[in-house]
Design an enzyme around this catalytic site. Structure first.
Site, PDB file in Angstrom:
ATOM      1  N   ARG A 139      31.681  46.255  40.391  1.00 37.99           N
ATOM      2  CA  ARG A 139      32.881  45.959  39.601  1.00 37.99           C
ATOM      3  C   ARG A 139      34.003  45.406  40.503  1.00 37.99           C
ATOM      4  NH1 ARG A 139      38.255  46.597  39.333  1.00 37.99           N
ATOM      5  NH2 ARG A 139      38.016  48.747  40.058  1.00 37.99           N
ATOM      6  N   CYS A 165      39.774  39.617  49.633  1.00 38.22           N
ATOM      7  CA  CYS A 165      41.155  39.973  49.300  1.00 38.22           C
ATOM      8  C   CYS A 165      41.816  38.757  48.678  1.00 38.22           C
ATOM      9  CB  CYS A 165      41.920  40.399  50.553  1.00 38.22           C
ATOM     10  SG  CYS A 165      43.643  40.840  50.232  1.00 38.22           S
TER      11      CYS A 165
END
Lengths: 307, 307
Positions: free
Chosen positions: B20, B247
């Site tokens: 996820r 990120c």
């Protein structure tokens, strides 16, 4: 609850080993001029110690065959020490001729590693260093002793901390000023750091302020190991800009703990180093194109990505 | 001297969020069949919790538009929980229809992050979750609450730990079972971990056993932060196989703390997880070719390099 942080040092002495331990394990030959510029950039970043090269046989380590030229180009400084590795008395004579004021000798806690690495027993390697250290002391040259494979050996696996203590005592007895405990293959976990330091300092009476830790980040545990070492009272930490060096026993894997990653953590914790992190990033950015691979430092990668 | 280790847990509950949180931040669309196989491999590795997907709007996160198909393929197990993220009551209804037994809701400690990320104030996001959590409790479905940007925000910078406490209290008050404290942009250092946990637990009376930590390894500090969290009594840690995720605020930088790196450290320290590290490596090795970049886990890279 926050007792874990009470014993942390207020400052850490950061020992940059990129130009020696780092480049020694890089495959591509770096031009002498670039090495000199790299060391100058690291100096400008404020690093108190930059291990510059090794007066080892050019046949053994071709990468560092330009040790004399590198040292000749560095301007003696009261701010920065430029220690060099010396493997024997011949290397010591070359280092002395080059005006070196600080040297390092290198042995291991693992008998089979020493056999493979320098074709000697640990005792033979120690006997070999005795006249080197004696000469250094006579000349007022500082001596650091590296003990490698402290936390594991590529040939023997786990290492009895008593072996580490025995080698540490021998080095201190012959007059070595500082010991660097090396996780050569990057296998250490924080409990081992506690076990080894506990034995050396509490039970072995090795002075805590003469111990440095030297972790390779091969499995990502280096910074956690440093954190534990700091909690145990250590305040000297070895690193290499960008995480230079790789691991000869796992080609393609990470090398030394990156200077950038250590500095980011220390400064975030309010621990002083006197080093400018962004200038270290610049030094790594300078040397990176000569390496043939991307530096493994995560802080460095994030800094570059963020622009 | 080794008091730093006395308070460490004997076992840690490892929460795998790769399918996820990891895949959500991967650029390349992964085929549904490969996601299912990835989750099955993670299950076979013995992970007690594998966050499987998110019942979010397909327009918001195209990568996870196959949430229903993924959940339909997973066999309910008493050994492994497969929580899913739900953003609102509509997602909750879809999750319930899919037979989900465990959900997660997601908010932040930073007002500007919540505005940018879900176009709501923190209070609005909490109000939005109230009926979701009420329905879940009525159905006996476990609820986890993510608090993101706990240690820093890409828009605001540093975050007052009091904000974290306030959000944590609201979530617990509405019936959330477990809170995950997220370092969304990977800026945390260990002192912050101490500060936040100290405030929440000692001063805020938040039950320690209902807190998980969730670090991104953007600057290499994730494992050191975990070590400090363990010393503070935490025993639930979020990770992603291979360090999946990246990120969004530093493209190309590292993502979630890698499952492999955490397991290597924990097992080395004698802390039990019930997870087979080498089987996690196999799961990462399976998903890696679909990512379009090499997994950032250092243990994974070393394992592959060593052959």
């Amino acid at each position: 609850m926050s007792s874990a942080l009470h014993s942390l040092p207020t400052s850490v002495r950061v020992v940059e080993v990129g130009p020696r331990d780092g480049l020694q394990n890089e495959k591509v030959q770096i031009p002498t001029e670039q090495k000199i510029q790299f060391i100058k950039l690291l100096t400008e970043a404020g690093l108190p110690v930059v291990e510059a090269t090794s007066f080892v046989s050019p046949h053994a380590i071709p990468q560092l065959q330009d040790a004399g030229a590198v040292m000749a180009a560095l301007i003696p400084s009261s701010q920065t020490q430029y220690p060099v590795l010396v493997p024997n008395l011949k290397g010591m004579e070359r280092a002395r001729a080059a005006g070196v004021r600080s040297i390092a000798v290198f042995t291991a806690a693992s008998e089979s590693f020493t056999q493979h690495n320098i074709r000697a027993t640990i005792d033979e390697s120690l006997a070999n260093f005795r006249p080197v250290v004696a000469l250094a002391r006579q000349e007022g040259i500082a001596v650091r002793g590296y003990i490698s494979t402290v936390f594991g050996c590529p040939y023997e696996g786990s290492i009895d901390p008593q072996r580490v203590l025995s080698v540490a005592r021998s080095l201190l007895d012959m007059g070595v000023d500082e010991l660097s405990l090396g996780d050569t293959i990057g296998v250490a976990t924080p409990n081992q750091v506690v076990d080894v330091l506990d034995l050396l300092v509490s039970q072995g009476a090795v002075p805590l302020d003469r111990l440095a830790v030297h972790f390779h980040d091969t499995r990502g545990t280096a910074l956690a190991n440093v954190l534990m070492a700091l909690q145990m009272g250590i305040h000297i930490v070895d690193v290499a800009a960008g995480g230079l060096g790789g691991c000869p026993y796992a080609p393609g894997a990470a090398g030394n703990l990156a200077t950038e990653d250590l500095l980011y953590m220390l400064h975030g914790m309010g621990i002083q180093t006197g080093v400018d992190l962004e200038k270290v990033v610049e030094a790594t950015r300078f040397i990176a194109p000569f390496l043939g691979h991307a530096p493994t430092s995560k802080y460095y990668q994030a800094a570059l990505s963020a622009g």
